[in-house]
Design a protein around this motif. Structure first.
Motif, PDB file in Angstrom:
ATOM      1  N   ASP A  30    -114.310  46.818 -23.181  1.00 54.05           N
ATOM      2  CA  ASP A  30    -114.399  47.673 -21.994  1.00 54.05           C
ATOM      3  C   ASP A  30    -113.476  48.875 -22.210  1.00 54.05           C
ATOM      4  OD1 ASP A  30    -114.614  48.788 -19.511  1.00 54.05           O
ATOM      5  OD2 ASP A  30    -113.310  47.322 -18.521  1.00 54.05           O
ATOM      6  N   THR A  31    -113.932  49.815 -23.037  1.00 51.28           N
ATOM      7  CA  THR A  31    -113.129  51.001 -23.345  1.00 51.28           C
ATOM      8  C   THR A  31    -114.065  52.173 -23.588  1.00 51.28           C
ATOM      9  OG1 THR A  31    -111.325  51.841 -24.716  1.00 51.28           O
ATOM     10  CG2 THR A  31    -113.017  50.587 -25.857  1.00 51.28           C
ATOM     11  N   TRP A  35    -110.934  57.555 -23.753  1.00 49.56           N
ATOM     12  CA  TRP A  35    -109.630  56.930 -23.483  1.00 49.56           C
ATOM     13  C   TRP A  35    -108.844  56.817 -24.797  1.00 49.56           C
ATOM     14  CZ3 TRP A  35    -106.198  53.245 -24.920  1.00 49.56           C
ATOM     15  CH2 TRP A  35    -105.159  52.975 -24.036  1.00 49.56           C
ATOM     16  N   ARG A  39    -105.365  58.971 -25.355  1.00 48.92           N
ATOM     17  CA  ARG A  39    -104.086  58.233 -25.348  1.00 48.92           C
ATOM     18  C   ARG A  39    -103.446  58.127 -26.718  1.00 48.92           C
ATOM     19  NH1 ARG A  39    -102.672  56.254 -20.007  1.00 48.92           N
ATOM     20  NH2 ARG A  39    -104.490  56.888 -18.804  1.00 48.92           N
ATOM     21  N   CYS A 115     -94.057  48.137 -38.888  1.00 51.42           N
ATOM     22  CA  CYS A 115     -94.465  49.530 -39.167  1.00 51.42           C
ATOM     23  C   CYS A 115     -93.388  50.336 -39.884  1.00 51.42           C
ATOM     24  CB  CYS A 115     -94.870  50.229 -37.878  1.00 51.42           C
ATOM     25  SG  CYS A 115     -96.267  49.442 -37.068  1.00 51.42           S
ATOM     26  N   ALA A 155    -106.162  46.806 -25.113  1.00 48.17           N
ATOM     27  CA  ALA A 155    -104.947  47.632 -25.126  1.00 48.17           C
ATOM     28  C   ALA A 155    -104.310  47.687 -26.515  1.00 48.17           C
ATOM     29  CB  ALA A 155    -103.939  47.110 -24.114  1.00 48.17           C
ATOM     30  N   LEU A 159    -106.199  50.228 -31.566  1.00 52.13           N
ATOM     31  CA  LEU A 159    -105.175  51.133 -32.098  1.00 52.13           C
ATOM     32  C   LEU A 159    -104.896  50.974 -33.593  1.00 52.13           C
ATOM     33  CD1 LEU A 159    -102.623  50.725 -29.167  1.00 52.13           C
ATOM     34  CD2 LEU A 159    -104.246  52.605 -29.509  1.00 52.13           C
ATOM     35  N   GLY A 206     -97.479  48.452 -24.960  1.00 51.32           N
ATOM     36  CA  GLY A 206     -97.571  49.806 -25.505  1.00 51.32           C
ATOM     37  C   GLY A 206     -96.636  50.809 -24.860  1.00 51.32           C
ATOM     38  N   ARG A 207     -96.589  50.790 -23.522  1.00 49.09           N
ATOM     39  CA  ARG A 207     -95.787  51.802 -22.829  1.00 49.09           C
ATOM     40  C   ARG A 207     -94.301  51.626 -23.142  1.00 49.09           C
ATOM     41  NH1 ARG A 207     -97.324  52.894 -16.639  1.00 49.09           N
ATOM     42  NH2 ARG A 207     -99.375  52.969 -17.595  1.00 49.09           N
ATOM     43  N   VAL A 209     -93.018  50.265 -25.925  1.00 44.24           N
ATOM     44  CA  VAL A 209     -92.793  50.693 -27.316  1.00 44.24           C
ATOM     45  C   VAL A 209     -92.751  52.222 -27.375  1.00 44.24           C
ATOM     46  CG1 VAL A 209     -93.678  50.641 -29.681  1.00 44.24           C
ATOM     47  CG2 VAL A 209     -93.913  48.618 -28.226  1.00 44.24           C
ATOM     48  N   ALA A 213     -89.895  54.558 -28.949  1.00 48.39           N
ATOM     49  CA  ALA A 213     -90.275  55.394 -30.097  1.00 48.39           C
ATOM     50  C   ALA A 213     -89.713  56.808 -29.924  1.00 48.39           C
ATOM     51  CB  ALA A 213     -91.797  55.430 -30.244  1.00 48.39           C
ATOM     52  N   HIS A 241     -94.767  57.905 -39.369  1.00 47.50           N
ATOM     53  CA  HIS A 241     -95.620  56.737 -39.119  1.00 47.50           C
ATOM     54  C   HIS A 241     -96.713  57.159 -38.146  1.00 47.50           C
ATOM     55  CE1 HIS A 241     -97.201  52.936 -38.098  1.00 47.50           C
ATOM     56  NE2 HIS A 241     -96.622  52.866 -36.917  1.00 47.50           N
ATOM     57  N   ASN A 244     -99.425  57.151 -32.910  1.00 46.69           N
ATOM     58  CA  ASN A 244     -99.946  57.837 -31.732  1.00 46.69           C
ATOM     59  C   ASN A 244     -99.717  59.340 -31.897  1.00 46.69           C
ATOM     60  OD1 ASN A 244    -100.066  59.071 -29.093  1.00 46.69           O
ATOM     61  ND2 ASN A 244    -100.062  56.982 -28.272  1.00 46.69           N
ATOM     62  N   ILE A 247     -96.765  60.881 -29.974  1.00 49.94           N
ATOM     63  CA  ILE A 247     -95.424  60.671 -30.546  1.00 49.94           C
ATOM     64  C   ILE A 247     -95.233  61.601 -31.747  1.00 49.94           C
ATOM     65  CG2 ILE A 247     -93.867  59.009 -31.662  1.00 49.94           C
ATOM     66  CD1 ILE A 247     -95.390  56.772 -30.154  1.00 49.94           C
ATOM     67  N   ASN A 271    -103.603  53.177 -36.667  1.00 53.20           N
ATOM     68  CA  ASN A 271    -102.266  52.725 -37.068  1.00 53.20           C
ATOM     69  C   ASN A 271    -102.410  51.659 -38.152  1.00 53.20           C
ATOM     70  OD1 ASN A 271     -99.742  51.552 -37.275  1.00 53.20           O
ATOM     71  ND2 ASN A 271     -99.383  51.451 -35.058  1.00 53.20           N
TER      72      ASN A 271
HETATM   73  O1  UT7 Z   1     -96.805  51.084 -34.677  1.00 50.31           O
HETATM   74  C1  UT7 Z   1     -95.770  50.527 -33.947  1.00 50.31           C
HETATM   75  C2  UT7 Z   1     -95.348  51.435 -32.894  1.00 50.31           C
HETATM   76  N1  UT7 Z   1     -96.354  51.496 -31.861  1.00 50.31           N
HETATM   77  C3  UT7 Z   1     -96.411  52.542 -31.079  1.00 50.31           C
HETATM   78  O2  UT7 Z   1     -95.668  53.484 -31.257  1.00 50.31           O
HETATM   79  C4  UT7 Z   1     -97.359  52.508 -29.912  1.00 50.31           C
HETATM   80  C5  UT7 Z   1     -96.712  53.130 -28.736  1.00 50.31           C
HETATM   81  N2  UT7 Z   1     -97.531  53.139 -27.548  1.00 50.31           N
HETATM   82  C6  UT7 Z   1     -98.628  53.915 -27.408  1.00 50.31           C
HETATM   83  O3  UT7 Z   1     -99.042  54.563 -28.340  1.00 50.31           O
HETATM   84  C7  UT7 Z   1     -99.284  53.993 -26.053  1.00 50.31           C
HETATM   85  O4  UT7 Z   1     -98.455  53.362 -25.109  1.00 50.31           O
HETATM   86  C8  UT7 Z   1    -100.691  53.353 -26.011  1.00 50.31           C
HETATM   87  C9  UT7 Z   1    -101.684  54.216 -26.791  1.00 50.31           C
HETATM   88  C10 UT7 Z   1    -100.629  51.968 -26.574  1.00 50.31           C
HETATM   89  C11 UT7 Z   1    -101.195  53.275 -24.567  1.00 50.31           C
HETATM   90  O5  UT7 Z   1    -101.130  54.536 -23.932  1.00 50.31           O
HETATM   91  P1  UT7 Z   1    -100.465  54.668 -22.479  1.00 50.31           P
HETATM   92  O6  UT7 Z   1    -100.677  56.055 -22.051  1.00 50.31           O
HETATM   93  O7  UT7 Z   1     -99.046  54.179 -22.588  1.00 50.31           O
HETATM   94  O8  UT7 Z   1    -101.360  53.716 -21.596  1.00 50.31           O
HETATM   95  P2  UT7 Z   1    -100.956  52.381 -20.816  1.00 50.31           P
HETATM   96  O9  UT7 Z   1    -100.668  51.283 -21.759  1.00 50.31           O
HETATM   97  O10 UT7 Z   1     -99.927  52.725 -19.819  1.00 50.31           O
HETATM   98  O11 UT7 Z   1    -102.319  52.053 -20.076  1.00 50.31           O
HETATM   99  C12 UT7 Z   1    -102.871  52.949 -19.103  1.00 50.31           C
HETATM  100  C13 UT7 Z   1    -104.120  52.327 -18.511  1.00 50.31           C
HETATM  101  C14 UT7 Z   1    -103.895  50.901 -18.002  1.00 50.31           C
HETATM  102  O12 UT7 Z   1    -104.603  50.772 -16.789  1.00 50.31           O
HETATM  103  P3  UT7 Z   1    -103.818  50.850 -15.384  1.00 50.31           P
HETATM  104  O13 UT7 Z   1    -102.810  49.746 -15.454  1.00 50.31           O
HETATM  105  O14 UT7 Z   1    -103.200  52.215 -15.374  1.00 50.31           O
HETATM  106  O15 UT7 Z   1    -104.908  50.655 -14.426  1.00 50.31           O
HETATM  107  C15 UT7 Z   1    -104.572  50.048 -19.058  1.00 50.31           C
HETATM  108  O16 UT7 Z   1    -105.067  48.830 -18.547  1.00 50.31           O
HETATM  109  O17 UT7 Z   1    -105.164  52.242 -19.489  1.00 50.31           O
HETATM  110  C16 UT7 Z   1    -105.706  50.909 -19.506  1.00 50.31           C
HETATM  111  N3  UT7 Z   1    -106.139  50.614 -20.876  1.00 50.31           N
HETATM  112  C17 UT7 Z   1    -107.332  50.979 -21.366  1.00 50.31           C
HETATM  113  N4  UT7 Z   1    -108.378  51.595 -20.784  1.00 50.31           N
HETATM  114  C18 UT7 Z   1    -109.457  51.825 -21.579  1.00 50.31           C
HETATM  115  C19 UT7 Z   1    -105.435  50.023 -21.869  1.00 50.31           C
HETATM  116  N5  UT7 Z   1    -106.167  49.981 -22.985  1.00 50.31           N
HETATM  117  C20 UT7 Z   1    -107.348  50.567 -22.714  1.00 50.31           C
HETATM  118  C21 UT7 Z   1    -108.507  50.835 -23.469  1.00 50.31           C
HETATM  119  N6  UT7 Z   1    -109.520  51.469 -22.859  1.00 50.31           N
HETATM  120  N7  UT7 Z   1    -108.602  50.517 -24.778  1.00 50.31           N
END
Ligand code: UT7
Length: 314
Positions: A30-31, A35, A39, A115, A155, A159, A206-207, A209, A213, A241, A244, A247, A271
């Protein structure tokens, strides 16, 4: 001064590449493409086929690095592999790759720092080379995260991708090579990015991390510059790295670098954890963007948490 100089870089990606829409359709996620792009900056990723392993991908990347360096596998003293997805607990992926390359001497071991693994492995290689324990070292990042992902967790599973990158380093007198490496870890944050047990799945907040980061990478970059008496304007290439695009772009802005001086592969590779820096480095070195004498900054953060940076004069 004796320095660890990169003589060749190599890359290997599984043949199969899936767009965001293809991935969503295959796993019933469901994506949306929108999105994922907005993101993370990811448009597609390569996923391992039945014959692809951390060993096979790592060996392919290593062969290219050796060929570009004009070296034979028999001249390599040590193989250091950064991976969170080894084929088995032991023998180490490094030793398996050693056998694949037909090496009958030397030594090898794996490094587990998620990573940040490539930066950790590079740091160890640099110490071995400058300490006289080895003259030529292969450093490889190789990952098959598709095997440890929860394909029902939208989520995280959208990635990551699979692949491998490798560099071959040799101890040489001169100004070119690794200038310094800077490693950090804080196990108190293990819960926000970890693999359950030995086989997975991977879990990521994710948020959380993301917040670590931005601050930790900025700090370790300042640390690397200060250690060398350098300023932000001195860095010519950022090879970060690839987790995202937001970042990556924030780090580029902090360094005052124009977008074309920041090497980006996250759009096409997603990633690939420990493989992401050597994959990006191989691309920018082998297509001629990074030139001899250029000052290159590597930085990464990942599970552990672990984070680190390295400065290199190419
Ligand atoms: O490699 C190791 C290091 N890793 C990183 O540096 C990753 C760091 N984090 C990120 O890159 C970002 O936090 C993400 C790309 C993982 C996520 O982006 P975000 O802007 O932080 O989104 P979020 O996790 O806050 O999610 C926002 C919304 C949520 O819905 P609600 O709670 O706002 O209603 C999620 O449920 O997006 C929803 N969501 C999705 N929607 C559609 C989460 N995954 C998906 C998806 N498709 N795949």
């Amino acid at each position: 001064m004796l320095r660890s100089r990169i003589l060749g870089c190599g890359a290997a990606l599984p043949a199969q590449a899936l767009s965001n829409d293809e991935l969503a359709a295959r796993f019933g996620l469901d994506t949306t493409d929108e999105w994922i792009r907005e993101r993370s900056g990811i448009t597609r990723r390569h996923l391992a086929g039945p014959g692809d392993t951390a060993t096979s991908l790592g060996a392919a990347a290593a062969r290219e690095a050796l060929a570009r360096a004009g070296l034979e596998a028999a001249e390599v003293d040590a193989v250091i592999v950064a991976t969170a997805t080894p084929d088995s607990a032991f023998p180490a992926t490094a030793v398996r790759i050693q056998a694949e390359l037909g090496m009958a001497r030397g030594f090898g071991f794996d490094v587990s720092a998620a990573c940040t693994g490539f930066v950790y492995a590079l740091s160890i290689a640099d110490a071995l080379l400058r300490g006289g324990n080895a003259r030529t070292v292969l450093v490889i990042g190789t990952e098959v995260y598709s095997r440890i992902l929860d394909w029902t967790d939208r989520a995280s599973c959208v990635l990551f991708g699979d692949g491998a990158g490798a560099v071959v380093l040799r101890a040489e007198e001169g100004e070119r090579g690794v200038l310094s490496t800077h490693l950090h870890a804080d196990g108190r944050h293990a819960g926000i990015l970890h693999v359950e047990g030995t086989t997975g799945p991977l879990r990521m907040a994710g948020r959380e991390v993301f917040k670590h980061a931005v601050t930790k990478l900025a700090a370790v970059v300042e640390e690397a510059l200060a250690a060398n008496g350098l300023g932000r304007g001195d860095v010519q290439w950022l090879v970060p790295h690839q987790a995202n695009i937001r970042i990556i772009e924030a780090m580029g802005r902090k360094l005052g670098l124009p977008a074309e001086r920041v090497v980006v592969t996250v759009d096409r590779h997603a990633n690939t954890s420990a493989a992401s820096i050597p994959l990006a480095l191989a691309e920018a070195v082998n297509d001629g963007r990074i030139q001899p004498g250029d000052l290159v900054l590597l930085e990464a953060i990942g599970g552990g948490l672990t984070w680190g940076a390295a400065l290199l004069r190419f």
